[in-house]
Design a protein around this motif. Structure first.
Motif, short mmCIF file in Angstrom:
data_model
loop_
_atom_site.label_atom_id
_atom_site.label_comp_id
_atom_site.label_asym_id
_atom_site.label_seq_id
_atom_site.Cartn_x
_atom_site.Cartn_y
_atom_site.Cartn_z
N GLY A 235 0.82 -1.21 0.00
CA GLY A 235 0.00 0.00 0.00
C GLY A 235 0.85 1.26 0.00
N ALA A 236 1.94 1.24 0.79
CA ALA A 236 2.81 2.41 0.83
C ALA A 236 3.51 2.63 -0.50
N ALA A 237 3.95 1.54 -1.15
CA ALA A 237 4.62 1.67 -2.44
C ALA A 237 3.67 2.22 -3.50
N ARG A 238 2.44 1.79 -3.48
CA ARG A 238 1.48 2.30 -4.47
C ARG A 238 1.20 3.78 -4.22
N ALA A 239 1.10 4.17 -2.93
CA ALA A 239 0.80 5.57 -2.62
C ALA A 239 2.00 6.47 -2.93
N ALA A 240 3.22 5.98 -2.73
CA ALA A 240 4.41 6.81 -2.94
C ALA A 240 4.72 7.00 -4.42
N ALA A 241 4.47 5.99 -5.23
CA ALA A 241 4.76 6.05 -6.67
C ALA A 241 6.21 6.44 -6.92
N ASP A 242 7.10 5.94 -6.05
CA ASP A 242 8.53 6.23 -6.15
C ASP A 242 9.27 4.92 -6.42
N PRO A 243 9.97 4.79 -7.56
CA PRO A 243 10.65 3.53 -7.88
C PRO A 243 11.63 3.10 -6.80
N GLU A 244 12.36 4.05 -6.22
CA GLU A 244 13.33 3.68 -5.19
C GLU A 244 12.63 3.14 -3.95
N PHE A 245 11.53 3.79 -3.54
CA PHE A 245 10.78 3.30 -2.38
C PHE A 245 10.15 1.95 -2.68
N THR A 246 9.68 1.79 -3.92
CA THR A 246 9.07 0.51 -4.31
C THR A 246 10.10 -0.62 -4.22
N ASP A 247 11.35 -0.37 -4.63
CA ASP A 247 12.40 -1.39 -4.52
C ASP A 247 12.65 -1.76 -3.07
N ARG A 248 12.68 -0.77 -2.20
CA ARG A 248 12.89 -1.07 -0.78
C ARG A 248 11.72 -1.86 -0.21
N ALA A 249 10.51 -1.51 -0.64
CA ALA A 249 9.32 -2.22 -0.16
C ALA A 249 9.35 -3.68 -0.61
N LEU A 250 9.72 -3.90 -1.86
CA LEU A 250 9.80 -5.28 -2.36
C LEU A 250 10.86 -6.07 -1.63
N ASP A 251 12.00 -5.43 -1.31
CA ASP A 251 13.05 -6.12 -0.55
C ASP A 251 12.54 -6.53 0.83
N ALA A 252 11.80 -5.63 1.47
CA ALA A 252 11.26 -5.94 2.80
C ALA A 252 10.23 -7.07 2.72
N ILE A 253 9.37 -7.02 1.69
CA ILE A 253 8.38 -8.10 1.52
C ILE A 253 9.08 -9.42 1.28
N GLU A 254 10.13 -9.42 0.46
CA GLU A 254 10.85 -10.66 0.16
C GLU A 254 11.51 -11.24 1.41
N GLU A 255 12.17 -10.39 2.19
CA GLU A 255 12.86 -10.87 3.39
C GLU A 255 11.87 -11.41 4.42
N THR A 256 10.77 -10.66 4.62
CA THR A 256 9.78 -11.11 5.59
C THR A 256 9.10 -12.40 5.13
N GLY A 257 8.81 -12.48 3.83
CA GLY A 257 8.19 -13.70 3.30
C GLY A 257 9.11 -14.90 3.42
N ARG A 258 10.41 -14.70 3.19
CA ARG A 258 11.35 -15.81 3.31
C ARG A 258 11.42 -16.32 4.75
N ALA A 259 11.44 -15.39 5.70
CA ALA A 259 11.45 -15.80 7.12
C ALA A 259 10.18 -16.55 7.49
N ALA A 260 9.03 -16.09 6.95
CA ALA A 260 7.77 -16.79 7.24
C ALA A 260 7.77 -18.19 6.66
N LEU A 261 8.35 -18.34 5.45
CA LEU A 261 8.43 -19.67 4.84
C LEU A 261 9.31 -20.60 5.66
N GLU A 262 10.40 -20.10 6.23
CA GLU A 262 11.25 -20.93 7.09
C GLU A 262 10.48 -21.38 8.32
N ASP A 263 9.72 -20.46 8.92
CA ASP A 263 8.92 -20.84 10.09
C ASP A 263 7.86 -21.87 9.71
#
Length: 405
Positions: A235-263
């Motif tokens: 939601g934040a990435a869509r509202a910001a419409a900033d490519p750099e912020f979107t990249d950081r958001a995707l990195d955070a989603i990927e890291e959090t998702g990977r940790a959840a998959l390990e659990d």
């Protein structure tokens, strides 16, 4: 089909009768020695039924494994299994298959052995007599009936005697149904679990429920946190419409998702009883991952840690990590990217943790929170500590104290 005829179509009715007849085997073997089975009198039948009692009682008292053997036979022949397609056939019959663990168990097994012996002798006698009566009635239609060995007299020769042949057979079937049910009830009473076995089963069931509850909390905290971060970041990435912020958001989603998959993989290995070593459960030493995830979601997280986290015992540290995870998830889910203060202190034999966040509009949510906050309180209680959650001066507070011992 009429209800009273339904038992005649069930296999368990006949396996129960066979179980009864097998119980008379010892009496028949002893009868071959004395008094013999050639034209036995009524007194001989009484002797046949009584003389093996000391033998079977002594065997039950001296051989603890006899209870297991009797329990297995009773489960197999007195109760309908899953294949029998009988209502209630999948339920636990309530018969133990463990050896006798006390003299009380041995005494109950001895009573069962004697009961099975006497019931078996009675079943054998009833079967022989009723089948003999039916055959004699059938034979008396064309020649004088032979009542030798029977306890009841027969009518004279008459072709109409054939009409009475079904009567003893019907009586035999009725006796089979009633006697089988009575023996099944007696088996539950005499071969049922002892108080010690019931307590052990209750403890095992409690452990299973606690483990399921722990796994449910693990999945709720881990998967719930990952999904919350993903939703907030997207939601934040869509509202910001900033490519750099979107990249950081995707990195955070990927890291959090990977940790959840390990659990999730670790929990599934526990459920499947996989022999491979499960992945290490995160502890408070891994709290930076949670804090960075919250910061990446837009929350301003101020952290203060005092005392050595590495000295916190493993169970306390792991549960503390989950409590912190759920607290941050609760902030992102209900308040959004607001300022958050995290305080973790280790000292004086206590782990203290506090998470404070600003409430949007200064209004606190109603109620005591959902399953996540309830899980925090349950975790603290199981560890001998306490946790309080609720509003405080325009902020939402989660305060936890856990003993390190």
């Amino acid at each position: 089909m009429p209800r009273f005829l339904r038992p005649l179509t069930q296999a368990v009715t006949y396996t129960r009768w066979l179980h009864l007849l097998i119980g008379s085997a010892i009496a028949l073997i002893a009868a071959f020695i004395s008094p013999g089975l050639s034209s036995p009198s009524a007194g001989d039948w009484v002797l046949i039924a009584l003389q093996p009692i000391p033998l079977v009682a002594a065997a039950a008292l001296l051989l603890p494994s006899l209870r297991r053997a009797e329990g297995l036979q009773a489960r197999l022949m007195l109760f309908a299994g899953q294949h029998a397609r009988v209502p209630g056939g999948e339920e636990d019959p309530g018969v133990s298959v463990a050896p006798s663990a006390s003299w009380r168990d041995r005494g109950r097994t001895a009573l069962w052995a004697v009961l099975r012996l006497e019931a078996g002798c009675a079943a054998m006698l009833v079967t022989v007599q009723l089948l003999g009566i039916a055959l004699a009635l059938l034979g008396s239609t064309s020649e004088p009936g032979d009542a030798s060995g029977l306890f009841v007299p027969l009518p004279d020769q008459n072709p109409l005697n054939a009409l009475f042949v079904p009567v003893p057979l019907a009586v035999l079937l009725a006796v089979m149904v009633v006697a089988g049910r009575l023996m099944a009830s007696a088996a539950r009473q005499l071969l049922g679990p002892s108080p010690k076995e019931r307590l052990a089963a209750l403890e095992e069931r409690t452990e299973q429920l606690l483990e399921r509850n722990r796994i449910a909390r693990e999945l709720h905290d881990s998967i719930g946190h990952a999904l919350t971060v993903a939703v907030v970041q997207a939601g934040a990435a869509r509202a910001a419409a900033d490519p750099e912020f979107t990249d950081r958001a995707l990195d955070a989603i990927e890291e959090t998702g990977r940790a959840a998959l390990e659990d999730l993989e670790r929990v599934l290995r526990v459920l499947r009883e996989d022999e491979r070593p499960a992945s290490r459960r995160p502890t408070l030493a891994d709290a930076d991952r949670l804090l960075e995830s919250a910061r990446a979601s837009g929350a301003k997280v101020d952290t203060e840690v005092t005392g050595p986290l590495e000295s916190v015992p493993g169970p306390v540290s792991r549960e503390g990590y989950r409590m912190l995870q759920e607290s941050l998830t609760n902030v992102l889910r209900h308040s959004g990217p607001v300022p958050v203060r995290v305080r973790i202190a280790v000292g004086d034999g206590v782990l203290g943790m506090e998470v404070l966040n600003t409430l949007p509009g200064g209004r606190a949510p109603t109620g005591r929170g959902g399953s996540g906050l309830r899980g925090i309180r349950e975790r603290a209680t199981l560890l001998g500590g306490r946790a309080t959650t609720g509003p405080r001066e325009g902020e939402w507070q989660v305060h936890v104290e856990l003993p390190l011992g």
